[in-house]
Design a protein around this motif. Structure first.
Motif, PDB file in Angstrom:
ATOM      1  N   GLY A  11      -2.817 -27.540 -27.905  1.00 48.31           N
ATOM      2  CA  GLY A  11      -4.357 -26.623 -27.491  1.00 48.31           C
ATOM      3  C   GLY A  11      -4.509 -25.167 -28.139  1.00 48.31           C
ATOM      4  N   GLY A  12      -3.483 -25.007 -29.140  1.00 52.15           N
ATOM      5  CA  GLY A  12      -3.351 -23.573 -29.787  1.00 52.15           C
ATOM      6  C   GLY A  12      -4.639 -23.193 -30.497  1.00 52.15           C
ATOM      7  N   ARG A  16      -2.857 -20.397 -37.988  1.00 51.38           N
ATOM      8  CA  ARG A  16      -1.752 -20.783 -38.932  1.00 51.38           C
ATOM      9  C   ARG A  16      -0.917 -21.706 -38.331  1.00 51.38           C
ATOM     10  N   ILE A  17      -0.184 -22.677 -38.995  1.00 52.65           N
ATOM     11  CA  ILE A  17       0.914 -23.429 -38.341  1.00 52.65           C
ATOM     12  C   ILE A  17       2.152 -23.306 -38.914  1.00 52.65           C
ATOM     13  N   LEU A  39       6.191 -17.480 -29.775  1.00 50.29           N
ATOM     14  CA  LEU A  39       5.011 -17.472 -30.530  1.00 50.29           C
ATOM     15  C   LEU A  39       3.825 -18.242 -30.504  1.00 50.29           C
ATOM     16  N   ARG A  40       3.684 -19.035 -29.226  1.00 45.00           N
ATOM     17  CA  ARG A  40       2.796 -19.788 -29.048  1.00 45.00           C
ATOM     18  C   ARG A  40       1.470 -19.429 -29.253  1.00 45.00           C
ATOM     19  N   HIS A  41       1.101 -18.250 -29.041  1.00 41.68           N
ATOM     20  CA  HIS A  41      -0.233 -17.342 -29.451  1.00 41.68           C
ATOM     21  C   HIS A  41      -0.432 -17.291 -30.982  1.00 41.68           C
ATOM     22  N   GLU A  42       0.687 -17.244 -31.568  1.00 39.99           N
ATOM     23  CA  GLU A  42       0.504 -16.669 -32.956  1.00 39.99           C
ATOM     24  C   GLU A  42       0.502 -17.802 -34.127  1.00 39.99           C
ATOM     25  N   ALA A  43       0.802 -19.083 -33.599  1.00 38.27           N
ATOM     26  CA  ALA A  43       0.856 -20.121 -34.427  1.00 38.27           C
ATOM     27  C   ALA A  43       0.925 -21.419 -33.733  1.00 38.27           C
ATOM     28  N   ARG A  44       0.236 -22.713 -34.579  1.00 37.42           N
ATOM     29  CA  ARG A  44       0.324 -23.730 -33.931  1.00 37.42           C
ATOM     30  C   ARG A  44       1.704 -24.334 -34.249  1.00 37.42           C
ATOM     31  N   ILE A  45       2.545 -24.575 -33.234  1.00 37.71           N
ATOM     32  CA  ILE A  45       3.928 -24.810 -33.737  1.00 37.71           C
ATOM     33  C   ILE A  45       4.370 -26.138 -33.658  1.00 37.71           C
ATOM     34  N   GLU A  80       0.269 -33.451 -43.535  1.00 35.94           N
ATOM     35  CA  GLU A  80      -0.381 -34.039 -42.053  1.00 35.94           C
ATOM     36  C   GLU A  80      -1.070 -32.972 -41.259  1.00 35.94           C
ATOM     37  N   VAL A  81      -0.215 -32.314 -40.953  1.00 40.16           N
ATOM     38  CA  VAL A  81      -0.479 -31.168 -39.848  1.00 40.16           C
ATOM     39  C   VAL A  81      -1.455 -30.363 -40.428  1.00 40.16           C
ATOM     40  N   SER A  82      -1.492 -29.826 -41.605  1.00 44.30           N
ATOM     41  CA  SER A  82      -2.649 -28.915 -42.161  1.00 44.30           C
ATOM     42  C   SER A  82      -3.841 -29.733 -42.184  1.00 44.30           C
ATOM     43  N   GLU A  83      -3.804 -31.116 -42.548  1.00 39.76           N
ATOM     44  CA  GLU A  83      -5.009 -31.564 -42.740  1.00 39.76           C
ATOM     45  C   GLU A  83      -5.646 -32.003 -41.356  1.00 39.76           C
ATOM     46  N   GLU A  84      -4.791 -32.129 -40.329  1.00 38.72           N
ATOM     47  CA  GLU A  84      -5.315 -32.403 -39.044  1.00 38.72           C
ATOM     48  C   GLU A  84      -5.897 -31.250 -38.427  1.00 38.72           C
ATOM     49  N   ASN A  85      -5.513 -29.884 -38.925  1.00 39.42           N
ATOM     50  CA  ASN A  85      -6.219 -28.476 -38.465  1.00 39.42           C
ATOM     51  C   ASN A  85      -6.871 -27.889 -39.506  1.00 39.42           C
TER      52      ASN A  85
END
Length: 272
Positions: A11-12, A16-17, A39-45, A80-85
């Motif tokens: 849910g971040g 950035r990822i 780092l949970r508020h600084e990046a989608r991990i 994949e994660v970039s495309e999803e985000n």
């Protein structure tokens, strides 16, 4: 090769990822959660695991045992994660073997990765014959026989005394790793050598070294830092090889500063 990955903070809302990779015989969630929490508020991990580790399928022998193969599989996750985000920029941080893999990523995928952090690794890791011997021993005796040795190399005596449960949890990951997958990754490390490519790397690079890491000679890390243009080197005090669990506060701080200083868009290529 297809690697299993999992998002720590789905849910971040960070712009950035950060993809995080484990050490050989390691579990990304176990090794990185304390850093990820900071780092949970600084990046989608995103945690990604190696073949035969955690829930990732075992090594497919159709794949040659090289870190180039692993790097391409990590980049499949990145895409994949970039495309999803919605195309957010992706950083990669790898510990030990995935740190070495990060150098292959930095070399070959400059236009697809925002920055790479290499933790406790270098352009060469150990001696090729030693890795091949370890591969053969694991095929014959399993990963369980490595636990006592790794207990001493991964953690300082003080950390072992203070955090015995953490140490046991990480070493259990070694014992349950698929033997053949572990052996193939040893063979990949045996041929890992990107020293000749370092001066041509243009991807932003951060190197983190454990002050008491006997597995990665500091001189090898310094070689990377002094050869890759613009590379940054930081040392984590009083930490051995598993710096992400020994000092998650300093590791998270270094990664936070690194991501903050790396600007977008990427540097343009010069025309011929």
């Amino acid at each position: 090769m297809k690697l299993t990955f999992d998002t720590y903070n789905p849910g971040g809302r960070a712009e950035r990822i950060l993809v995080l990779g484990p050490s050989l015989g390691g579990n990304a969630q176990h090794q990185w959660t304390a850093v990820a929490e900071r780092l949970r508020h600084e990046a989608r991990i995103v945690f990604v695991d190696l073949p035969g580790h955690a829930l990732t399928p075992v090594w497919d022998d159709a794949d040659e045992p090289t870190l180039d193969v692993v790097a391409e599989a990590v980049m499949d996750v990145v895409r994949e994660v970039s495309e999803e985000n919605d195309g957010l920029p992706v950083f990669f941080a790898g510990l030990s073997i995935t740190g070495a893999t990060g150098l292959h990523i930095a070399r070959d995928f400059e236009d697809e990765i925002a920055g790479v952090a290499v933790l406790c690794s270098a352009a060469t890791v150990g001696e090729p014959d030693a890795w091949r011997a370890r591969a053969d021993a694991v095929e014959e005796r399993g990963t369980q026989h490595l636990v006592d040795e790794l207990r001493k190399r991964w953690f300082t005596p003080d950390f072992r005394a203070r955090q015995p449960r953490t140490v046991d949890t990480l070493l259990e990951g070694v014992a349950v790793t698929d033997d053949h997958s572990y052996a193939q990754l040893c063979r990949a490390l045996a041929v890992h050598d990107v020293r000749a490519d370092l001066e041509n790397i243009r991807t932003p690079l951060l190197l983190l070294a454990g002050e008491r890491d006997s597995s990665t000679p500091f001189g090898n890390v310094e070689l990377v830092a002094s050869t890759v243009p613009g590379a940054e080197l930081r040392t984590i005090p009083e930490a051995a090889h598993q710096i992400t669990v020994a000092d998650p506060e300093d590791v998270a701080g270094a990664l936070s500063s690194f991501m903050a200083r790396v600007s977008r868009p990427r540097r343009p290529h010069l025309e011929d």
